[in-house]
Design an enzyme around this catalytic site. Sequence first.
Site: not given
Ligand code: NDP
Length: 493
Positions: A185, A235, A240, A257, A389
């Site tokens: 978002e 995320g 997850g 991931e 984290e």
């Molecule tokens: P979030 O887990 O909060 O969000 C990731 C995505 O999931 C966003 O698009 C979010 O929407 C969406 N989301 C949130 N809640 C739900 C739900 N209940 N059902 C489905 N989708 C949902 O992570 P962040 O955006 O805060 O990113 C940071 C995290 O991502 C860190 O933990 C980081 O380590 C990880 N990450 C991992 C990587 C990898 O390759 N392993 C690479 C990059 C980041 P919304 O738009 O509302 O936020």
Amino acid sequence: MSSSAQPSVRTYQNYINGQWVPSGSGKTFPVYDPSTEEIIAQVAASESIDVERAVKAARAAFDSGPWAKITAQDRGRILFKLVDKVRQNASMLAEIECRNTGKPIVEAEYDIADVATCFEYYGGLANKVMGNVMPVPANALSFTMREPVGVAGQIIPWNYPLMMAAWKLAPAIAAGCACILKPAEQTPLTALEFANWFEEAGLPPGAVNIINGYGETCGAALVAHPGVDKIAFTGSAVVGKIIVKSAADTLKRVTLELGGKSPNIFFADADWEAAVDGALFGVFINQGEVCSAGSRILVEKKIYSKFVEAMTEKAKRIKLGPPLERETKMGPLVSKEQYDRVSSYLEVGRKEAKVAIGGGRPKQFGKGFYVEPTIFYDVDNSARISREEIFGPVASVIPFEDEGAAIRIANDTPYGLAGAVWTRDIYKAFRVVKSLRAGIIWVNHMQPTYVEAPWGGYKQSGFGRELGPWGLEEYLETKQVYVNLDETPIGWY
Ligand code: NDP
């Protein structure tokens, strides 16, 4: 057109079935520039009705549309056309990425270059997907066919917005899946700009759809939808786990991931200058908003004090500034929410350990979600700042006695995304490589990532791999075909 012609605050819609459409409710949400805290765009806020629409389009494209019949070679050509578009528009994309995330422009330029490389790699791989012939008895022929998984829901975070979109879309298109991408978002803008080129590149309606909205509404509806065959998620581990539980109801394929708390291990014999640089780069690049950030810096006791001092001295020279200035090495964090989250960990850290540098908000900025590069030292691995984290510019430096202790501390984490080891001793380096329980290990470096090599975690850092042929595999099913070559009846009854 993706946007209405407003002077500074643009409005972006959803891209569904080859068309720009508003959300079903007509609602939008604001997107910010984290360095000025100003709204720079309004974006369609999707809910289940929009997810329904996107799934209908993707299903039709995959089941019976032109996308279902397209050749692998043509899918490769589409990917190459997208590469050209990204390269021709690289500065525009980098500038939007920079404004929207707060990351320094120079880093945004690297990201966009990597986006093009990713599409190029999978463009080349699209027509190299092959099955096998199995050595069954002579009266039969047995072979496998590789087929796309179907409709893929792809949910991505805000730290590398277009790059995360590329890691998901490129292999899925190469495999022949239909896609529904939900950007974070906070940072949907570059993915939406990118969609402007889909039609010209040759993607038929419904093949790739982009819907915007909040995770709890839009993302959750996508995960729960029975018309979606696979969810690819990047995320946090918290989300997850929610996704795995929800996806269980429809038993869809899931790849995750997730985050990390990666150890960056420094032995006394490491190249000194490279090591000090590597410790800072490993944790402060992209303001520390990196899943593989080397946020636990493990240092051999023999060099510990001197190493903390050297890191601190060098960290003083990290230039915080407006993201669009080329000298800037660290911009603001992505959002107020992330700023508050990181700030709360700084408070925890001050109680749990000693502060070498940083620990708060830099004084020179009136606005923007800036946080100082912060180094905590004498940290115990059981401390919260060592286990959780933080996803910001916060390093925990932990001393260790010997190789065995380093490995023990490094692996003592629920995560297993990445790790690095710094030493000139090749025997020691490879012993540590073998002992670390993580998906990516660097030796005498930290963070380089190549599209040819697999990316993904052990333990609670997720499952499945992106990039390389591994990334493509996650979008393919294997069909086993048996052909009877013997005309005699089975003779069972
Ligand atoms: P979030 O887990 O909060 O969000 C990731 C995505 O999931 C966003 O698009 C979010 O929407 C969406 N989301 C949130 N809640 C739900 C739900 N209940 N059902 C489905 N989708 C949902 O992570 P962040 O955006 O805060 O990113 C940071 C995290 O991502 C860190 O933990 C980081 O380590 C990880 N990450 C991992 C990587 C990898 O390759 N392993 C690479 C990059 C980041 P919304 O738009 O509302 O936020």
